[in-house]
Design an enzyme around this catalytic site. Sequence first.
Site, mmCIF file in Angstrom:
data_model
loop_
_atom_site.group_PDB
_atom_site.id
_atom_site.type_symbol
_atom_site.label_atom_id
_atom_site.label_comp_id
_atom_site.label_asym_id
_atom_site.label_seq_id
_atom_site.Cartn_x
_atom_site.Cartn_y
_atom_site.Cartn_z
ATOM 1 N N ASP A 148 21.224 -6.870 -13.096
ATOM 2 C CA ASP A 148 21.831 -5.712 -12.412
ATOM 3 C C ASP A 148 22.798 -6.188 -11.328
ATOM 4 O OD1 ASP A 148 22.442 -3.244 -11.378
ATOM 5 O OD2 ASP A 148 20.517 -2.974 -10.366
ATOM 6 N N GLU A 182 28.367 0.062 -5.879
ATOM 7 C CA GLU A 182 27.605 1.006 -6.715
ATOM 8 C C GLU A 182 26.229 1.228 -6.126
ATOM 9 O OE1 GLU A 182 24.713 2.228 -9.908
ATOM 10 O OE2 GLU A 182 24.736 0.448 -8.666
ATOM 11 N N ASP A 211 25.929 -1.033 -17.234
ATOM 12 C CA ASP A 211 25.117 -1.352 -16.057
ATOM 13 C C ASP A 211 23.732 -1.740 -16.576
ATOM 14 O OD1 ASP A 211 23.797 -1.473 -13.648
ATOM 15 O OD2 ASP A 211 24.264 0.581 -13.021
ATOM 16 N N HIS A 298 16.110 -4.993 -8.836
ATOM 17 C CA HIS A 298 16.371 -4.931 -7.383
ATOM 18 C C HIS A 298 15.502 -5.898 -6.584
ATOM 19 C CE1 HIS A 298 18.681 -0.833 -7.295
ATOM 20 N NE2 HIS A 298 19.265 -1.768 -8.021
HETATM 21 N N1 DTR Z 1 22.275 2.400 -11.525
HETATM 22 C C1 DTR Z 1 21.434 1.287 -11.727
HETATM 23 C C2 DTR Z 1 20.177 1.387 -12.449
HETATM 24 C C3 DTR Z 1 19.988 2.402 -13.488
HETATM 25 C C4 DTR Z 1 18.864 3.092 -13.641
HETATM 26 N N2 DTR Z 1 18.960 3.942 -14.681
HETATM 27 C C5 DTR Z 1 20.156 3.803 -15.252
HETATM 28 C C6 DTR Z 1 20.717 4.423 -16.367
HETATM 29 C C7 DTR Z 1 21.984 4.094 -16.743
HETATM 30 C C8 DTR Z 1 22.695 3.129 -16.052
HETATM 31 C C9 DTR Z 1 22.130 2.500 -14.928
HETATM 32 C C10 DTR Z 1 20.862 2.846 -14.536
HETATM 33 C C11 DTR Z 1 21.426 0.361 -10.546
HETATM 34 O O1 DTR Z 1 22.484 -0.192 -10.353
HETATM 35 O O2 DTR Z 1 20.429 0.160 -9.847
HETATM 36 ZN ZN ZN Z 2 20.908 -1.605 -9.024
HETATM 37 ZN ZN ZN Z 3 23.242 -1.413 -11.680
#
Ligand code: DTR
Ligand code: ZN
Ligand code: ZN
Length: 328
Positions: A148, A182, A211, A298
């Site tokens: 991530d 983000e 992502d 994370h």
């Molecule tokens: N936004 C993300 C993690 C995330 C969780 N569910 C989804 C679904 C689709 C894309 C991303 C995500 C992050 O950066 O923590």
């Molecule tokens: Zn994240």
């Molecule tokens: Zn992410």
Amino acid sequence: MSSSGRSLIRRAAISVTAAGAVVATLATAAPAAQLSPAGPAPAPAAAAVLAAPDIPVANVKAHLSQLQSIATANSGNRAHGRPGYKASLDYIKAKLDAAGFTTTVQQFTSGGATGYNLIADWPGGDTDNVVFAGSHLDSVTAGPGINDNGSGSAGVLETALAVSRAGLKPTKHLRFGWWGAEELGMVGSRYYVNSLSTANRAKIDSYLNFDMIGSPNPGYFVYDDDTRLESVFKDFFATKGVPTEIETEGDGRSDHAPFKNVGVPVGGLFSGAETTKTAAQAQKWGGTSGQAFDRCYHRSCDTTANVNDTALDRNSDAIAYAIWTLSS
Ligand code: DTR
Ligand code: ZN
Ligand code: ZN
Ligand code: CA
């Protein structure tokens, strides 16, 4: 790029490299068509040229190693406002500049810190129809953010580099983006979308978001926001015999949301975060039921060891397939 107007910093374009690659690709396609003179009529050379490439996962992993080294050298993270973020952006930008992309760094502020988006345009194609793939490049402060979202960032980068290697001459215009902040609530991507005029928003044919595409206990989730874009990914995975599910859990949780909110058709892939893999999902995808798709989500353990190579490979190939298919 006019759309990022006020905060444009630098541009670079090397079109000679791209032109040379086109000649090389056509030269190899022609003899291949002549190999079976007795068989059915050979496909036109153009079809061979347009076939999406198999993205080398080793190349994607090499980018992840570089992002890991950047984090290690910068207090263990690549977070917004920290030196590891800008170093990550500089790494990606240098690769794109050398490959002939026109790059733009868009600057914004959030939480008193300067943030950056990186936009890369592939010269050519119809700029009234832009096919756009993006991923966030920032990590959380807790760790290096390799799944991530080094994974999406590296997969999109390697697809862009494959466009250059192929000397692709798509009908539509190709754009790639790496978003800042983000993790603070899609700040960079929202800033980008807000910086576009209504006319320039309407020129985006499709925005594809990546992502988390290498989760260690992976699922294969496809965004269902737009049927046409969803179908492209489902077709790809069906060809590979990989079952997919609709991405439901994270609606609005990543950088596609600002695009979707202004009416841009969006799609994307996701291999799972903190949610637990069910027995049915482990049955069809392998891996471990009762465990998160990404136990290091994370956390400081989101390192290069926190990536499933098969998921990273399949999803990177799917990005290339979508880019080739949608832009042709
Ligand atoms: N936004 C993300 C993690 C995330 C969780 N569910 C989804 C679904 C689709 C894309 C991303 C995500 C992050 O950066 O923590
Ligand atoms: Zn994240
Ligand atoms: Zn992410
Ligand atoms: Ca591959």
